[in-house]
Structure formats: structure tokens, C-alpha cells
Design an enzyme around this catalytic site. Structure first.
Site, PDB file in Angstrom:
ATOM      1  N   ARG A 149      28.787  40.353 -43.264  1.00 61.63           N
ATOM      2  CA  ARG A 149      29.458  39.078 -43.007  1.00 61.63           C
ATOM      3  C   ARG A 149      30.456  38.721 -44.112  1.00 61.63           C
ATOM      4  NH1 ARG A 149      24.353  34.990 -44.106  1.00 61.63           N
ATOM      5  NH2 ARG A 149      24.049  35.519 -46.294  1.00 61.63           N
ATOM      6  N   GLU A 198      28.346  28.642 -45.813  1.00 59.77           N
ATOM      7  CA  GLU A 198      28.382  28.942 -47.246  1.00 59.77           C
ATOM      8  C   GLU A 198      29.717  29.590 -47.617  1.00 59.77           C
ATOM      9  OE1 GLU A 198      24.840  31.102 -48.398  1.00 59.77           O
ATOM     10  OE2 GLU A 198      23.693  29.251 -48.433  1.00 59.77           O
ATOM     11  N   GLU A 230      19.745  24.235 -45.544  1.00 59.40           N
ATOM     12  CA  GLU A 230      18.909  25.443 -45.486  1.00 59.40           C
ATOM     13  C   GLU A 230      17.990  25.462 -46.691  1.00 59.40           C
ATOM     14  OE1 GLU A 230      20.964  29.171 -45.515  1.00 59.40           O
ATOM     15  OE2 GLU A 230      22.513  28.490 -44.144  1.00 59.40           O
ATOM     16  N   TRP A 233      16.620  38.560 -50.227  1.00 61.80           N
ATOM     17  CA  TRP A 233      17.736  39.073 -51.028  1.00 61.80           C
ATOM     18  C   TRP A 233      17.483  39.068 -52.527  1.00 61.80           C
ATOM     19  CZ3 TRP A 233      19.038  34.756 -53.803  1.00 61.80           C
ATOM     20  CH2 TRP A 233      18.737  33.518 -53.225  1.00 61.80           C
ATOM     21  N   GLU A 269      18.501  40.594 -42.491  1.00 58.61           N
ATOM     22  CA  GLU A 269      17.583  39.505 -42.829  1.00 58.61           C
ATOM     23  C   GLU A 269      16.268  39.608 -42.054  1.00 58.61           C
ATOM     24  OE1 GLU A 269      20.087  36.102 -44.684  1.00 58.61           O
ATOM     25  OE2 GLU A 269      20.745  36.288 -42.609  1.00 58.61           O
ATOM     26  N   HIS A 279      13.284  38.216 -43.815  1.00 58.15           N
ATOM     27  CA  HIS A 279      13.378  36.830 -44.305  1.00 58.15           C
ATOM     28  C   HIS A 279      12.388  35.974 -43.521  1.00 58.15           C
ATOM     29  CE1 HIS A 279      15.158  32.970 -45.449  1.00 58.15           C
ATOM     30  NE2 HIS A 279      15.973  33.608 -46.277  1.00 58.15           N
TER      31      HIS A 279
HETATM   32  C1  GLA Z   1      22.114  31.746 -47.025  1.00 58.55           C
HETATM   33  C2  GLA Z   1      22.868  31.873 -45.726  1.00 58.55           C
HETATM   34  C3  GLA Z   1      21.988  32.145 -44.554  1.00 58.55           C
HETATM   35  C4  GLA Z   1      20.942  33.168 -44.898  1.00 58.55           C
HETATM   36  C5  GLA Z   1      20.167  32.683 -46.090  1.00 58.55           C
HETATM   37  C6  GLA Z   1      19.045  33.612 -46.461  1.00 58.55           C
HETATM   38  O1  GLA Z   1      21.694  30.478 -47.252  1.00 58.55           O
HETATM   39  O2  GLA Z   1      23.642  30.744 -45.446  1.00 58.55           O
HETATM   40  O3  GLA Z   1      22.804  32.615 -43.505  1.00 58.55           O
HETATM   41  O4  GLA Z   1      21.556  34.378 -45.173  1.00 58.55           O
HETATM   42  O5  GLA Z   1      21.015  32.578 -47.187  1.00 58.55           O
HETATM   43  O6  GLA Z   1      18.292  33.152 -47.551  1.00 58.55           O
END
Ligand code: GLA
Ligand code: GLA
Length: 673
Positions: A117, A156, A314, A322, A362, A365
Site C-alpha cells: 500500500r 494514515e 484505530e 508489524w 496483516e 493482526h
Molecule cells: C495502521 C493502519 C491500518 C493497519 C494498522 C495495523 O494503523 O492504518 O491500516 O495497518 O496500522 O496495526
């Protein structure tokens, strides 16, 4: 005008609860189940379609909204509001193939490949055109949809690609510099171009600070960082303006990254551009005191929101995917982390992500609906959190008030850590974090403010490593002390001006007269070197030779390169006082300085912390004649707190003493407001 209570973000009733929802990853029957589970968990807001570009526009200009239509309709009929993404966070493979020059370039001149991304240069006109076209198509399609509550622009922004060194960025950088300086001679003067023969004879010679044989000019780097933050902000503005033109009454947000992991965006510039300030926060699994860092980030986000409501857009239900070691959250920790943000002004608690992804980077996650499904502890905690947030709805729209402020300055972070620098152990967040921790442990709420903010309303103000300072900021801090406040200035404050030039007349130029302490020489300490102080504590990283010019020594170096000289000074200004801390003091010493400043200014915590065990966090939110005491026990003993009112999570009255077990949270609507 709506009444204040319960209004909060203005996009849901009470507090918002939900997460990133990426239904393109599942079949329709799973999405049916999602709606039932969201209802069970009392989810009222989802961030939808953040990474859906390739599903919505599978080929250039060819849109397919069928699936999203059904999802939006399903959410609307379930009563769940949508924070709808314009889906521009991850340009699809066709885009990168068609526009290879849109790929970001690193400092050494290598280009990133597509394959993940955010593979775009923030200044790319091709990206902007394609992103705005997609944004317009989505906005036109859903402009009147009953589920649409807010727009979520991109994701982000700048998280992976903020600093791009390509030729397109170079041309934009030059345009940005022309606007800032107008005249090339002024730029040369500001940058100290004569040093190392770096004076420019034409604008075209100026490049981003790419990899060069020897260290870069700090002024050049600082301006490039400012430009890069602005270039990302331009991407946001372009997409937001498309949304505003089509749906003027729908609020627009984008998720900030106020976290120790990201430093590339100056969010003081961004905050006025969003309708709702939203932040993403992830704990550092390696930090045993990550809950204190969480409080700091929440306070900084509240500062960005000018004290008003903000959304936690978030955080993670459990482990992220990560970090080197992705530690899971302990039982109860998700609730505690969530309510900690609310305790510091958040009116929404959202997660990444709703349902765990079976595939992609992810896949490991955590999620609100984990791979283990709904017979898991995680799911039970998600339902419990939804119930708790429902009961806390009445706190939405209330605010915190603080008598202490701390400056936070992205420019100082950038400039202090630009190489070459006096010591690799000089880390901006360490200095900020040390002082923040001392206030946190004293139980005192801190407002985090910009360098451009007038600190006059505060009784205690901390100036931690405010390396870059302008004349106005230095003057405002001086006025504050003259007004009777307690001011703490640390080493590496007021050292350079906005052009990253050392302020003349002796260090620390910006605060020399105020502190009455003149720094004759810096003494960076060796790796792991510790020096002793006469007052009984220790210090590390840094020492200074100080010549007093009106200040009295509060503590003295007992040994090390500056043995016998002042380590901490204090200068009285009428009722006010200014401390100068010239080294990275240990926790006890830092705490002594902070408690001294608080005592002198008469600032007290919302509950008396003297009797509270370590790790108890208390804040107060109030408004409309009501007040709410938030109590979070991060320690490992039961805390007993004297309160009187109604505890909202358990929905029962409390009178006299409240026993709060290790790990527990209570929110008390206090009797008498
Ligand atoms: C960021 C991104 C999310 C995801 C999270 C994972 O906050 O905005 O899309 O990748 O990290 O922790
Ligand atoms: C070398 C260089 C000088 C200067 C010093 C700094 O000696 O010749 O120009 O950079 O290093 O230590």
C-alpha cells in the site's frame, strides 16, 4: 444547537464504537453474520472501504459499486453509521503500471516498487488526479445514503511515503521554497549557504537533500521536512475538497499517527484542516510503561483538537503484526486502553480491524472478531467494551481542564535528530517522555500545546528540548514566568532559530535571559556513562558547563566532565520561577523538579495521589454542570479512592470509598458535579 451532553463527535449518539471494516475480503454470508455480531457488540460506527480501491475501480475509470451498495444498505438497516473511506490509501497495480513515475523515491535515488500500500509520491499529479476522480465517484454515489455519517480520507497519509526525493518532489520543493523565501539570496542567507560552498546561483540547482558524499545542511533538511509534511497535507486537502464540494454538510476526517513510531507529519498544521481530529495509536510492545506513552499521545491528540472531542480511530484489540515481537494484550487490557483514551477526551473508540484477515500482510493482526471466532475471550471482551461504552454515552462532549502545559514541536523533533548532531543519544521523545511521566506519576493532567500557542493561561509550563524556537515563542514563555507561573526549561531548548541557525549571544539563545543560565559548553556523555549529582541522584546522556547569570544552583554535578558546576538552576521572577535542567536526570530527580514546580504554583491532582498506589491514573471530564472521574488502575494492588456518585460501567451508586482492583477501570459521575 444540540445540547453538549452526549453530542461528542456529532456522528453517533454518545461515544462511537467500531472499527475498520473491509468486507471486500469476505463473502456475503460472512457479511450477514458481521451485521448480527456488530449489533451484539453495540457497534455504531465502522470505517468502511479504506483499502477498497481495486475492488471499486478494478480497471481505470471502470467502477463497480454493487457490493458496496449492499454493504452500505445492510449497515443502514442495522442502524450502524459509516465513516466512509474515499478508498485512496492504496493505489491498485494498474495505477502503478500506468504511471511508474508516481512511485516514491528514497534518499539514495532508488525507487520503491509497487507491491504494497501507499506506493505513491505525495506530489504526483497522476496520483492526485486518479485519487480525486475516485473520490468524486464515491461521493456522488453515496452522497445521500442514510448510513453516511463521515468521510475518512485515505489512511494514515504519509505513514510509509512522506519523504519522497524524486524529480517531481524536487520541482514541488523548489516551488515551496520560492513561496517561503521569495528571493534566492534570502534562502542562501537562511541556510548558511556560504558554509561548505553551498550557495545557490539559481533555483534549479536546489534538490531534495538526497544521499550525498558528506553530511547534509540541517537547514536544508528542516525545510525539506516542512515541505514533505505540507506535500502530504496537499494530498489530503485535494481529496477533502472534492468531498466538501459534493457533500458540504458531511464531516471529513483523516486518521493521524500521533505515536512514537511516526514523526514525519507536523499535525499542528493538519489539525485545522479536519472536521474531526482522529488518531491511531498502537502500543510499543517493548515498552513496559506503554500506558504512560498512551496517555501522552491521547493528551497530544486532545491538544490537536484544541481541547474538544476527538476520535481514537484505530488501536488494536490485541497484538499488532508489524513489531519485532507482537505481544498480545492481557485480559482486561483492551478495556483499560480504550477507556484511557476516553479518560483523556476521546469520544470514539475504534479498532483496526473488525474481522481478522485470512490473507495479506496483516493476517496475524488481532481483530474484534478474531480467527478464533466468537467463542473466544477476545470476543467476550469486545462485547463487554461495547456495553461499557454504551453506558458511558453521557460523557461524550465533556472536556478536561489542565493547569499544566507542555510544548510539543515536530520541528524540534526533526531538527534535534538530524545528523550530524552532538550525540546519537539525544532523542527528543526521551526528554518529552521523562517530564510527561513525572506529571503522570504526580497525577496531574497535562495539556500538550504547540510552540505557537500562548501558554499564558497555565500555571506550570514545561519546555522540553524545544530545540527550535522563534522570537514570539520565546517572548511568550518569558511573559508567562513574569506572570507568576512555574516554568521548566530543559537542555537543548532554544538552541536554534527557525532556519536551524544557532541563536547568537551564548546558548541557550532563546531562553538564556529567562533562565539566567548561560551554557558555555555542551558535554555529551559517553555511551552508558552516568554522572552523580550532589543532591543524591544521577544523570546521563548530556552535561553542560553553566555559568550562572542570575540563577541559583538547585543541584550540582558531583562528578563527570562538569563536576562542581550547576546541573539544575532556578531563577525567580516575582511570583514565578524558571528551572533549567541541563542533563537527562533520573526519574527521582526529574520528579523532584516537577513536584517543586507544581507545589510552587499550587497545582493539585484531581484526587490526592499521596495515598494512591503507583499506577493509578485519574482524570476528570466535565461540562454542562456534570463531572466524571475516570480511575484506571495500571498497578498491581487494589486502589482505594474516596468518591461519591454513580459508577457508570457497573451502573451502581458509590459512596465513600471505591476499591479498584489491579487492572480495573471505574468512571464515576460525581455527586454535585
Ligand atoms: C495502521 C493502519 C491500518 C493497519 C494498522 C495495523 O494503523 O492504518 O491500516 O495497518 O496500522 O496495526
Ligand atoms: C576535517 C575537515 C574540516 C572539518 C573537520 C571537522 O578536518 O577538513 O573541514 O570538517 O574535519 O572535524
Amino acid at each position: 444547537m444540540l445540547p453538549l451532553m452526549g453530542r461528542g463527535l456529532g456522528v453517533t449518539a454518545g461515544l462511537a464504537y467500531g472499527g475498520d471494516y473491509n468486507p471486500e475480503q469476505w463473502d456475503d454470508d460472512v457479511c450477514e453474520e458481521d451485521l448480527a455480531l456488530m449489533r451484539e457488540a453495540r457497534v455504531n460506527l465502522v470505517s468502511l472501504g479504506v483499502f477498497a480501491w481495486s475492488s471499486l475501480e478494478p480497471r481505470p475509470g471502470e467502477f463497480d459499486f454493487g457490493r458496496l451498495d449492499r454493504i452500505m444498505d445492510g449497515l443502514a438497516s442495522t442502524g450502524i453509521s459509516v465513516n466512509l473511506a474515499n478508498a485512496t490509501a492504496s493505489p491498485p497495480p494498474w495505477f502503478s503500471r500506468r504511471y511508474p513515475e508516481s512511485l516514491p523515491m528514497r534518499r539514495d535515488g532508488t525507487r520503491d516498487w509497487p507491491g504494497a500500500r501507499q506506493a505513491y509520491c505525495p506530489s504526483s499529479p497522476d496520483f492526485r488526479r486518479a485519487a480525486c476522480a475516485l473520490t468524486a465517484a464515491i461521493a456522488e454515489r453515496y452522497r445521500s445514503h442514510p448510513a453516511l455519517a463521515m468521510w475518512h480520507v485515505s489512511n494514515e497519509i504519509g505513514g510509509h511515503n512522506a519523504l519522497c526525493y524524486c524529480d517531481v518532489s524536487a520541482a514541488e520543493f523548489r516551488r515551496w521554497l520560492r513561496r517561503r523565501y521569495g528571493d534566492l539570496d534570502d534562502l542562501n542567507a537562511a541556510w548558511g549557504g556560504v558554509v561548505w560552498s553551498r550557495s545557490y546561483s539559481s533555483w534549479e540547482e536546489i534538490l531534495p537533500p538526497r544521499q550525498a558524499p558528506s553530511p547534509p545542511n540541517p537547514a536544508h533538511v528542516l525545510d525539506f521536512r516542512r515541505f514533505s509534511s505540507d506535500a502530504c497535507l496537499e494530498v489530503y486537502r485535494a481529496e477533502r475538497d472534492v468531498l466538501r464540494s459534493i457533500t458540504p454538510s458531511i464531516p471529513v476526517t483523516t486518521n493521524f499517527m500521533v505515536t512514537r513510531f511516526v514523526r514525519d507529519l507536523d499535525y499542528w498544521d493538519w489539525a485545522p484542516e479536519v472536521d474531526v481530529v482522529a488518531n491511531d495509536h498502537y502500543l510499543d510492545a517493548a515498552d513496559p510503561d506503554a500506558h504512560i506513552e498512551l496517555s501522552f499521545c491521547a493528551d497530544l491528540t486532545r491538544g490537536l483538537a484544541s481541547g474538544g472531542p476527538w476520535a481514537l480511530m484505530e488501536h488494536s484489540p490485541g497484538a499488532v503484526s508489524w513489531q519485532p515481537r507482537n505481544v498480545a494484550k492481557a485480559p482486561g487490557q483492551m478495556m483499560r486502553n480504550s477507556l484511557q483514551h476516553v479518560a483523556r477526551g476521546a469520544d470514539g473508540v475504534m479498532f483496526f480491524q473488525w474481522r481478522a484477515s485470512p490473507s495479506g500482510p496483516e493476517q496475524h493482526h488481532s481483530a474484534m472478531v478474531p480467527h478464533a471466532g466468537v467463542t473466544s475471550r477476545k470476543w467476550r471482551e469486545v462485547v463487554d467494551l461495547g456495553r461499557a461504552l454504551g453506558r458511558l454515552g453521557e460523557v461524550a462532549g465533556t472536556e478536561l481542564s489542565a493547569e499544566v502545559a507542555m510544548f510539543f514541536d515536530w520541528e524540534s523533533w526533526w531538527a534535534l535528530e538530524t545528523r550530524p548532531r552532538p550525540s546519537v543519544d539525544l532523542r527528543y521523545l526521551d526528554v518529552v517522555g521523562d517530564f510527561y511521566r513525572a506529571f503522570w506519576e504526580a497525577g496531574v493532567t497535562v495539556d500538550v500545546i504547540a510552540r505557537s500557542t500562548d501558554p499564558l493561561p497555565y500555571r506550570v509550563v514545561v519546555v522540553p528540548a524545544l530545540y527550535v524556537v522563534d522570537v514570539g515563542a520565546a517572548r511568550r514563555v518569558a511573559e508567562l514566568a513574569a506572570n507568576g507561573a512555574s516554568v521548566i526549561v530543559t537542555f537543548m531548548s532554544g538552541v536554534v532559530d527557525e532556519s536551524a541557525s544557532v541563536i547568537g549571544g551564548g546558548l541557550p539563545g532563546g531562553f538564556r535571559d529567562l533562565t539566567g543560565a548561560l551554557v558555555e559548553e555542551f558535554h555529551p556523555l559517553r555511551e552508558n556513562e552516568v554522572v552523580n549529582l550532589e543532591g543524591g541522584g544521577t544523570a546521563a546522556v548530556w552535561a553542560e558547563t553553566i555559568r550562572s547569570d542570575g540563577a541559583a544552583a538547585v543541584d550540582t554535578y558531583a562528578d563527570g566532565p562538569t563536576a562542581g558546576g550547576p546541573a539544575i538552576t532556578m531563577r525567580e521572577h516575582g511570583d514565578g520561577a524558571v528551572w533549567y535542567v541541563s542533563t537527562r536526570t533520573d526519574r527521582a530527580v526529574t520528579s523532584r523538579v516537577v513536584r517543586g514546580a507544581l507545589a510552587r504554583a499550587g497545582v493539585k491532582p484531581p484526587i490526592p495521589m499521596v495515598t494512591a498506589p503507583a499506577g493509578l491514573e485519574a482524570t476528570r471530564r466535565s461540562g454542562d454542570g456534570r463531572s466524571y472521574l475516570f480511575l484506571l488502575n495500571h498497578g498491581d494492588e487494589t486502589a482505594h479512592v474516596r468518591v461519591s456518585g454513580h459508577e457508570l460501567i457497573s451502573d451502581r451508586p458509590v459512596t465513600g470509598a471505591l476499591g479498584l482492583k489491579a487492572g480495573d477501570v471505574a468512571v464515576v459521575r460525581e455527586d454535585g458535579g
